[in-house]
Scaffold this motif. Structure first.
Motif, PDB file in Angstrom:
ATOM      1  N   ILE A   1      -3.133  -3.440  -2.547  1.00 44.96           N
ATOM      2  CA  ILE A   1      -2.539  -4.761  -2.753  1.00 44.96           C
ATOM      3  C   ILE A   1      -1.370  -4.958  -1.798  1.00 44.96           C
ATOM      4  O   ILE A   1      -0.468  -4.127  -1.733  1.00 44.96           O
ATOM      5  N   ASP A   2      -1.402  -6.079  -1.062  1.00 47.14           N
ATOM      6  CA  ASP A   2      -0.296  -6.433  -0.180  1.00 47.14           C
ATOM      7  C   ASP A   2      -0.079  -7.944  -0.249  1.00 47.14           C
ATOM      8  O   ASP A   2      -0.967  -8.683  -0.653  1.00 47.14           O
ATOM      9  N   ASP A   3       1.111  -8.376   0.166  1.00 48.12           N
ATOM     10  CA  ASP A   3       1.410  -9.802   0.060  1.00 48.12           C
ATOM     11  C   ASP A   3       0.757 -10.617   1.171  1.00 48.12           C
ATOM     12  O   ASP A   3       0.159 -11.653   0.916  1.00 48.12           O
ATOM     13  N   VAL A   4       0.835 -10.154   2.424  1.00 46.26           N
ATOM     14  CA  VAL A   4       0.284 -10.914   3.549  1.00 46.26           C
ATOM     15  C   VAL A   4      -0.567  -9.992   4.423  1.00 46.26           C
ATOM     16  O   VAL A   4      -0.149  -8.899   4.783  1.00 46.26           O
ATOM     17  N   LEU A   5      -1.762 -10.445   4.752  1.00 45.76           N
ATOM     18  CA  LEU A   5      -2.618  -9.747   5.711  1.00 45.76           C
ATOM     19  C   LEU A   5      -2.546 -10.520   7.017  1.00 45.76           C
ATOM     20  O   LEU A   5      -2.861 -11.715   7.064  1.00 45.76           O
ATOM     21  N   TRP A   6      -2.094  -9.816   8.062  1.00 47.29           N
ATOM     22  CA  TRP A   6      -1.941 -10.477   9.344  1.00 47.29           C
ATOM     23  C   TRP A   6      -2.822  -9.782  10.373  1.00 47.29           C
ATOM     24  O   TRP A   6      -3.955 -10.146  10.588  1.00 47.29           O
ATOM     25  N   THR A   7      -2.339  -8.724  11.010  1.00 49.17           N
ATOM     26  CA  THR A   7      -3.106  -8.059  12.067  1.00 49.17           C
ATOM     27  C   THR A   7      -4.089  -7.029  11.525  1.00 49.17           C
ATOM     28  O   THR A   7      -5.043  -6.684  12.201  1.00 49.17           O
ATOM     29  N   GLY A   8      -3.824  -6.509  10.343  1.00 45.32           N
ATOM     30  CA  GLY A   8      -4.667  -5.462   9.763  1.00 45.32           C
ATOM     31  C   GLY A   8      -4.102  -4.065   9.958  1.00 45.32           C
ATOM     32  O   GLY A   8      -4.574  -3.094   9.371  1.00 45.32           O
ATOM     33  N   ARG A   9      -3.056  -3.929  10.754  1.00 47.43           N
ATOM     34  CA  ARG A   9      -2.501  -2.606  11.044  1.00 47.43           C
ATOM     35  C   ARG A   9      -1.844  -1.956   9.821  1.00 47.43           C
ATOM     36  O   ARG A   9      -1.908  -0.750   9.648  1.00 47.43           O
ATOM     37  N   THR A  10      -1.222  -2.747   8.982  1.00 41.59           N
ATOM     38  CA  THR A  10      -0.616  -2.204   7.762  1.00 41.59           C
ATOM     39  C   THR A  10      -1.694  -1.624   6.853  1.00 41.59           C
ATOM     40  O   THR A  10      -1.523  -0.556   6.271  1.00 41.59           O
ATOM     41  N   ILE A  11      -2.820  -2.306   6.742  1.00 43.46           N
ATOM     42  CA  ILE A  11      -3.906  -1.849   5.884  1.00 43.46           C
ATOM     43  C   ILE A  11      -4.527  -0.577   6.445  1.00 43.46           C
ATOM     44  O   ILE A  11      -4.856   0.350   5.698  1.00 43.46           O
ATOM     45  N   ARG A  12      -4.682  -0.503   7.754  1.00 42.64           N
ATOM     46  CA  ARG A  12      -5.205   0.720   8.372  1.00 42.64           C
ATOM     47  C   ARG A  12      -4.300   1.897   8.058  1.00 42.64           C
ATOM     48  O   ARG A  12      -4.749   2.976   7.679  1.00 42.64           O
ATOM     49  N   ALA A  13      -3.000   1.691   8.171  1.00 43.80           N
ATOM     50  CA  ALA A  13      -2.036   2.751   7.856  1.00 43.80           C
ATOM     51  C   ALA A  13      -2.115   3.133   6.381  1.00 43.80           C
ATOM     52  O   ALA A  13      -2.036   4.320   6.028  1.00 43.80           O
ATOM     53  N   ALA A  14      -2.284   2.155   5.518  1.00 44.23           N
ATOM     54  CA  ALA A  14      -2.372   2.426   4.078  1.00 44.23           C
ATOM     55  C   ALA A  14      -3.613   3.258   3.753  1.00 44.23           C
ATOM     56  O   ALA A  14      -3.555   4.165   2.916  1.00 44.23           O
ATOM     57  N   MET A  15      -4.714   2.966   4.408  1.00 47.42           N
ATOM     58  CA  MET A  15      -5.930   3.754   4.154  1.00 47.42           C
ATOM     59  C   MET A  15      -5.744   5.203   4.603  1.00 47.42           C
ATOM     60  O   MET A  15      -6.207   6.124   3.935  1.00 47.42           O
ATOM     61  N   ASP A  16      -5.049   5.407   5.714  1.00 43.47           N
ATOM     62  CA  ASP A  16      -4.743   6.778   6.153  1.00 43.47           C
ATOM     63  C   ASP A  16      -3.855   7.487   5.136  1.00 43.47           C
ATOM     64  O   ASP A  16      -4.097   8.629   4.767  1.00 43.47           O
ATOM     65  N   ALA A  17      -2.803   6.812   4.686  1.00 44.56           N
ATOM     66  CA  ALA A  17      -1.859   7.408   3.730  1.00 44.56           C
ATOM     67  C   ALA A  17      -2.518   7.687   2.389  1.00 44.56           C
ATOM     68  O   ALA A  17      -2.189   8.664   1.711  1.00 44.56           O
ATOM     69  N   LEU A  18      -3.454   6.867   2.003  1.00 47.60           N
ATOM     70  CA  LEU A  18      -4.134   6.990   0.718  1.00 47.60           C
ATOM     71  C   LEU A  18      -4.895   8.305   0.582  1.00 47.60           C
ATOM     72  O   LEU A  18      -4.990   8.873  -0.508  1.00 47.60           O
ATOM     73  N   LEU A  19      -5.419   8.812   1.687  1.00 51.97           N
ATOM     74  CA  LEU A  19      -6.232  10.026   1.646  1.00 51.97           C
ATOM     75  C   LEU A  19      -5.455  11.258   1.191  1.00 51.97           C
ATOM     76  O   LEU A  19      -6.054  12.249   0.786  1.00 51.97           O
ATOM     77  N   ALA A  20      -4.132  11.208   1.225  1.00 51.77           N
ATOM     78  CA  ALA A  20      -3.327  12.323   0.722  1.00 51.77           C
ATOM     79  C   ALA A  20      -3.475  12.480  -0.793  1.00 51.77           C
ATOM     80  O   ALA A  20      -3.152  13.530  -1.343  1.00 51.77           O
ATOM     81  N   TYR A  21      -3.995  11.469  -1.459  1.00 54.30           N
ATOM     82  CA  TYR A  21      -4.136  11.483  -2.922  1.00 54.30           C
ATOM     83  C   TYR A  21      -5.574  11.678  -3.371  1.00 54.30           C
ATOM     84  O   TYR A  21      -5.878  11.554  -4.548  1.00 54.30           O
ATOM     85  N   GLY A  22      -6.461  11.973  -2.436  1.00 53.21           N
ATOM     86  CA  GLY A  22      -7.857  12.202  -2.770  1.00 53.21           C
ATOM     87  C   GLY A  22      -8.762  11.215  -2.048  1.00 53.21           C
ATOM     88  O   GLY A  22      -8.300  10.330  -1.330  1.00 53.21           O
ATOM     89  N   ARG A  23     -10.060  11.414  -2.264  1.00 50.93           N
ATOM     90  CA  ARG A  23     -11.055  10.540  -1.626  1.00 50.93           C
ATOM     91  C   ARG A  23     -11.555   9.535  -2.661  1.00 50.93           C
ATOM     92  O   ARG A  23     -12.253   9.907  -3.603  1.00 50.93           O
ATOM     93  N   PRO A  24     -11.210   8.274  -2.486  1.00 50.03           N
ATOM     94  CA  PRO A  24     -11.639   7.270  -3.471  1.00 50.03           C
ATOM     95  C   PRO A  24     -13.143   7.003  -3.392  1.00 50.03           C
ATOM     96  O   PRO A  24     -13.769   7.207  -2.346  1.00 50.03           O
ATOM     97  N   GLU A  25     -13.685   6.547  -4.497  1.00 47.37           N
ATOM     98  CA  GLU A  25     -15.087   6.115  -4.530  1.00 47.37           C
ATOM     99  C   GLU A  25     -15.254   4.869  -3.658  1.00 47.37           C
ATOM    100  O   GLU A  25     -16.194   4.758  -2.887  1.00 47.37           O
ATOM    101  N   LYS A  26     -14.319   3.933  -3.805  1.00 48.68           N
ATOM    102  CA  LYS A  26     -14.377   2.667  -3.079  1.00 48.68           C
ATOM    103  C   LYS A  26     -12.959   2.135  -2.922  1.00 48.68           C
ATOM    104  O   LYS A  26     -12.121   2.329  -3.800  1.00 48.68           O
ATOM    105  N   VAL A  27     -12.694   1.458  -1.809  1.00 51.67           N
ATOM    106  CA  VAL A  27     -11.396   0.826  -1.592  1.00 51.67           C
ATOM    107  C   VAL A  27     -11.638  -0.660  -1.352  1.00 51.67           C
ATOM    108  O   VAL A  27     -12.469  -1.037  -0.527  1.00 51.67           O
ATOM    109  N   GLU A  28     -10.900  -1.478  -2.119  1.00 51.00           N
ATOM    110  CA  GLU A  28     -10.954  -2.921  -1.944  1.00 51.00           C
ATOM    111  C   GLU A  28      -9.549  -3.405  -1.605  1.00 51.00           C
ATOM    112  O   GLU A  28      -8.573  -2.725  -1.898  1.00 51.00           O
TER     113      GLU A  28
END
Length: 182
Positions: free
Chosen positions: A102-129
Motif C-alpha cells: 500500500i502506497d499513497d501515490v504511484l508515479w515512476t514505479g521505482r518505490t514499488i520495485r524497491a518495496a518488492m526487494d525489501a519484502l523478500l527479507a520477510y519470506g516469499r509471498p504467495e502473491k503480491v498486489e
C-alpha cells in the motif's frame, strides 16, 4: 503555483471504503492476507485501510506492517548527506501469504520495485498486489501497475501530487500542484 483538488472530505473517505470493499471481494476473511504500508506515506494509508476493514468485517486481527525501503531504492546513494531510515514494523512472516503493498501515490514505479526487494527479507509471498490512492498513470519508468486504485490522474512530470493526511497535516486531501504560466 496552481492547485487542483483531486480528493478531499467525504470523497476521500468514500474512496478508502470503496477500495476496502474491493479487497474484501478478493480476499474475503483476510486469514491468508496481510497489509504492508510503504514508509513513510503509505503507512498512513495502510492504517486507514486496516481500520476500515476491521469495521466492515468486525474483525480485529487483520495483519498490517510498515516497510522501510530506504536502502533498497536505486537512488539512495545519490542524495547529499547521511540517509536516515525509518524502522520496519512487520512482526509476522509473509511466507505463503497474499501481500497487499500500500502506497499513497504511484508515479515512476521505482518505490514499488524497491518495496518488492525489501519484502523478500520477510519470506516469499504467495502473491503480491498493489493498492494506491493516486495513480499517475502516464509517468511510469518501470512495468508496474496497481491492482487497486483510488483515483487515476493524468499529469505531467513537472506537476506534483500532494497527499495530506489528517494524522500529520490535519486534513485528508489530495491536490495536484502545477507551475503557473507567466
Amino acid at each position: 503555483m496552481q492547485k487542483r483538488t483531486l480528493l478531499d472530505g467525504q470523497k476521500f473517505q468514500i474512496t478508502i471504503k470503496r477500495l476496502c470493499h474491493q479487497l474484501i471481494e478478493n480476499h474475503i476473511d483476510f486469514s491468508n492476507t496481510v497489509l504492508i504500508g510503504i514508509q513513510p506515506r503509505g503507512s498512513y494509508f495502510a492504517d486507514r485501510v486496516q481500520q476500515e476493514l476491521s469495521q466492515i468485517l468486525k474483525k480485529t486481527n487483520i495483519k498490517k506492517g510498515n516497510l522501510d525501503i530506504t536502502f533498497f531504492r536505486d537512488d539512495f546513494r545519490r542524495k547529499d548527506g547521511i540517509v536516515s531510515a525509518n524502522s520496519n514494523t512487520i512482526d509476522f512472516i509473509i511466507e505463503g501469504q497474499n501481500v497487499i503493498l500500500i502506497d499513497d501515490v504511484l508515479w515512476t514505479g521505482r518505490t514499488i520495485r524497491a518495496a518488492m526487494d525489501a519484502l523478500l527479507a520477510y519470506g516469499r509471498p504467495e502473491k503480491v498486489e498493489l493498492m494506491v490512492l493516486i495513480d499517475r498513470r502516464f509517468s511510469r519508468q518501470l512495468p508496474i501497475e496497481p491492482d487497486y486504485i483510488g483515483q487515476q490522474v493524468d499529469s505531467l512530470n513537472s506537476q506534483r501530487v500532494k497527499v495530506s493526511w489528517k494524522e500529520t497535516e490535519g486534513e485528508d486531501k489530495v491536490i495536484l500542484l502545477s507551475e503557473s504560466n507567466k
